[in-house]
Design a protein around this motif. Structure first.
Motif, PDB file in Angstrom:
ATOM      1  N   TRP A  10       0.847  -1.188   0.000  1.00 56.72           N
ATOM      2  CA  TRP A  10       0.000   0.000   0.000  1.00 56.72           C
ATOM      3  C   TRP A  10       0.885   1.241   0.000  1.00 56.72           C
ATOM      4  CZ3 TRP A  10      -4.829  -0.058  -1.295  1.00 56.72           C
ATOM      5  CH2 TRP A  10      -5.605  -1.204  -1.073  1.00 56.72           C
ATOM      6  N   LEU A  11       0.913   1.936  -1.126  1.00 57.23           N
ATOM      7  CA  LEU A  11       1.784   3.088  -1.321  1.00 57.23           C
ATOM      8  C   LEU A  11       1.091   4.382  -0.922  1.00 57.23           C
ATOM      9  CD1 LEU A  11       3.024   2.027  -4.854  1.00 57.23           C
ATOM     10  CD2 LEU A  11       4.471   2.109  -2.817  1.00 57.23           C
ATOM     11  N   GLY A  12       1.723   5.095   0.008  1.00 58.22           N
ATOM     12  CA  GLY A  12       1.322   6.469   0.259  1.00 58.22           C
ATOM     13  C   GLY A  12       2.014   7.365  -0.729  1.00 58.22           C
ATOM     14  N   CYS A  47       0.371   1.494  13.551  1.00 59.81           N
ATOM     15  CA  CYS A  47       0.917   2.353  14.599  1.00 59.81           C
ATOM     16  C   CYS A  47       0.579   3.812  14.305  1.00 59.81           C
ATOM     17  CB  CYS A  47       2.435   2.164  14.644  1.00 59.81           C
ATOM     18  SG  CYS A  47       3.289   3.200  15.848  1.00 59.81           S
ATOM     19  N   GLY A  48       0.473   4.619  15.355  1.00 58.79           N
ATOM     20  CA  GLY A  48       0.249   6.040  15.156  1.00 58.79           C
ATOM     21  C   GLY A  48       1.336   6.687  14.321  1.00 58.79           C
ATOM     22  N   SER A  49       2.551   6.150  14.400  1.00 59.66           N
ATOM     23  CA  SER A  49       3.647   6.673  13.577  1.00 59.66           C
ATOM     24  C   SER A  49       3.345   6.544  12.093  1.00 59.66           C
ATOM     25  CB  SER A  49       4.947   5.918  13.888  1.00 59.66           C
ATOM     26  OG  SER A  49       5.286   6.025  15.248  1.00 59.66           O
ATOM     27  N   ASP A  50       2.592   5.491  11.728  1.00 59.28           N
ATOM     28  CA  ASP A  50       2.224   5.322  10.318  1.00 59.28           C
ATOM     29  C   ASP A  50       1.423   6.523   9.831  1.00 59.28           C
ATOM     30  OD1 ASP A  50       3.311   2.841  10.849  1.00 59.28           O
ATOM     31  OD2 ASP A  50       1.407   1.761  10.765  1.00 59.28           O
ATOM     32  N   CYS A  65       5.754   5.950  -0.130  1.00 60.17           N
ATOM     33  CA  CYS A  65       6.151   5.324   1.121  1.00 60.17           C
ATOM     34  C   CYS A  65       5.173   4.209   1.468  1.00 60.17           C
ATOM     35  CB  CYS A  65       6.178   6.362   2.237  1.00 60.17           C
ATOM     36  SG  CYS A  65       6.640   5.715   3.852  1.00 60.17           S
ATOM     37  N   VAL A  66       5.689   3.059   1.860  1.00 59.95           N
ATOM     38  CA  VAL A  66       4.867   1.988   2.433  1.00 59.95           C
ATOM     39  C   VAL A  66       5.149   1.968   3.927  1.00 59.95           C
ATOM     40  CG1 VAL A  66       4.426  -0.490   2.520  1.00 59.95           C
ATOM     41  CG2 VAL A  66       4.899   0.606   0.327  1.00 59.95           C
ATOM     42  N   VAL A  67       4.145   2.253   4.737  1.00 61.22           N
ATOM     43  CA  VAL A  67       4.353   2.313   6.181  1.00 61.22           C
ATOM     44  C   VAL A  67       4.129   0.937   6.809  1.00 61.22           C
ATOM     45  CG1 VAL A  67       3.793   4.768   6.314  1.00 61.22           C
ATOM     46  CG2 VAL A  67       1.968   3.076   6.578  1.00 61.22           C
ATOM     47  N   GLY A  68       4.317   0.875   8.122  1.00 61.55           N
ATOM     48  CA  GLY A  68       4.138  -0.368   8.862  1.00 61.55           C
ATOM     49  C   GLY A  68       5.452  -0.885   9.406  1.00 61.55           C
ATOM     50  N   HIS A  69       5.611  -0.820  10.754  1.00 58.38           N
ATOM     51  CA  HIS A  69       6.852  -1.327  11.357  1.00 58.38           C
ATOM     52  C   HIS A  69       6.540  -2.240  12.547  1.00 58.38           C
ATOM     53  CE1 HIS A  69       7.059   2.872  13.520  1.00 58.38           C
ATOM     54  NE2 HIS A  69       6.108   2.125  14.029  1.00 58.38           N
ATOM     55  N   LYS A 135      15.549   2.870  -0.784  1.00 58.55           N
ATOM     56  CA  LYS A 135      14.698   3.332   0.301  1.00 58.55           C
ATOM     57  C   LYS A 135      14.220   2.145   1.131  1.00 58.55           C
ATOM     58  CE  LYS A 135      11.384   6.154  -0.806  1.00 58.55           C
ATOM     59  NZ  LYS A 135      10.281   6.807  -1.566  1.00 58.55           N
ATOM     60  N   SER A 136      13.756   2.464   2.333  1.00 58.82           N
ATOM     61  CA  SER A 136      13.169   1.423   3.183  1.00 58.82           C
ATOM     62  C   SER A 136      11.649   1.486   3.066  1.00 58.82           C
ATOM     63  CB  SER A 136      13.607   1.599   4.634  1.00 58.82           C
ATOM     64  OG  SER A 136      13.175   2.837   5.169  1.00 58.82           O
ATOM     65  N   TYR A 137      11.048   0.310   2.945  1.00 55.87           N
ATOM     66  CA  TYR A 137       9.594   0.196   2.815  1.00 55.87           C
ATOM     67  C   TYR A 137       9.085  -0.770   3.879  1.00 55.87           C
ATOM     68  CZ  TYR A 137      10.041   2.398  -1.781  1.00 55.87           C
ATOM     69  OH  TYR A 137      10.303   3.279  -2.808  1.00 55.87           O
TER      70      TYR A 137
END
Length: 358
Positions: A10-12, A47-50, A65-69, A135-137
């Motif tokens: 899922w790309l932002g 996460c709220g950081s996402d 950006c693909v979020v999620g950690h 980049k990191s995804y």
């Protein structure tokens, strides 16, 4: 298990993506190195950081950006330099994808890799690797590629949907609790009962704190906090004279609230002489209320902050979770509903962590 160079997620694409406008598509992971592990993702916590990252709330995000950690999955490719993980292992990844790990780096050599000051310190998503590595995804995706030092084997007794939120929210609370002496004989306050705060209650009790006090604005989470293990719940907008009734009652407070309007002065009056106030929540813009000097000096208070957790702390936390049968409250959402899930997260509907399942 599938090895592939074509990762999808899922790309932002811009700041509007946080409103449920992420787009599914392919992305190119960082260049493969023999220190890396490729993971086929089964679960990823939200996460709220996402949300802060999707909206560029903290800093400008390098879209796409693909979020999620808060990633759990199966190792499908393991570099020859990685010795603790093998293909087929169930593994997890948290907030950090790499650090310099050099002997002359005080932070890395002292087991605090999460504070590494060098360009090799790369977040799991939205990070730029040095030397044109890419980049990191993150984990709203089919696969993730991360340096093996930051890939953790998950204990068999911890289900994947429960392990996922531990990779960020769990260790973000475990670290300041452990480093600030949470244990038998201590009284601990947790400000905010949400994805972070509910972990604070669980881990404070698991570490043996004599008393855990949960604080939130409204009374609607009282029953939840007590069921999670809190000994006392304070609704700061509703309970009369709550601060005056609890003066100098706590050894340690961990604040998860990311609001510049929180009653910081009143929280500090609750600390015993020599007590510690640790902030983990970060609002957009980074500003917190002004600190009143009187409780600071009259109570000999220490004020600090804490950021995620180091690899060693992740390992400790996972073992504690297995030993104490820690069970965070999660709600599973299908990966294809990621857009709806982040909208619900922003609306405060999660009780207390959404976990995407592939």
């Amino acid at each position: 298990m599938a090895v592939t160079e074509k990762f999808q997620g899922w790309l932002g694409l811009d700041k509007e993506s946080v409103k449920g406008n992420m787009k599914w598509g392919e992305f190119e992971p960082k260049k493969w190195a023999e220190d890396d592990v490729d993971i086929e993702i089964s679960h990823c916590g939200i996460c709220g950081s996402d949300l802060h990252t999707l909206s560029s709330g903290w800093v400008e995000t390098p879209y796409p950006c693909v979020v999620g950690h808060e990633i759990i999955g199966t190792a499908v490719r393991v570099g020859k330099n990685v010795k603790h993980v093998k293909v087929g292992d169930r593994v997890g990844v948290g907030c950090q994808a790499r650090s310099c790990k050099q002997a002359d780096c005080f932070e890395c050599s002292s087991g605090r890799e999460n504070f590494c000051p060098r360009p090799d310190n790369v977040n799991t998503y939205g990070g730029i690797y040095p030397n044109s590595e890419g980049k990191s995804y993150g984990g709203y995706a089919t696969h993730n590629r991360t340096n093996g030092h930051f890939v953790f084997k998950i204990p068999e007794s911890v289900p994947s949907e429960l392990a996922a939120p531990m990779m960020c929210a769990g260790v973000t609370m475990y670290s300041p609790l452990k480093r600030n002496g949470c244990g038998p004989g201590k009284t601990v306050g947790i400000v905010g009962v949400g994805g972070l705060g509910h972990f604070g209650i669980l881990f404070a009790k698991a570490l043996g704190a004599d008393k855990v006090v949960a604080l939130s604005r409204k009374a609607d989470k009282r029953a939840d906090a007590l069921e999670l293990g809190a000994d006392l719940y304070i609704a700061t907008d509703e309970d009369e004279d709550w601060a005056a009734k609890n003066v100098r009652s706590l050894d340690l407070i961990i604040s998860t609230i990311s609001s510049p309007k929180m009653p910081l002065h009143l929280y500090m009056t609750m600390l015993k002489v020599g007590g510690s106030f640790m902030q983990v929540g970060v609002p957009d813009g980074g500003l917190l209320p002004t600190i009143n000097a009187f409780p600071l000096v009259l109570n000999n208070i220490k004020v600090g902050g804490s950021f995620i957790g180091a690899p060693g702390e992740v390992e400790e936390m996972l073992q504690l979770a297995a030993e104490k049968n820690i069970k965070p409250w999660v709600q599973i959402r299908p990966m294809n509903e990621a857009n709806a899930a982040i909208v619900d997260m922003e609306a405060g509907k999660a009780r207390y962590r959404y976990v995407l399942k592939a």
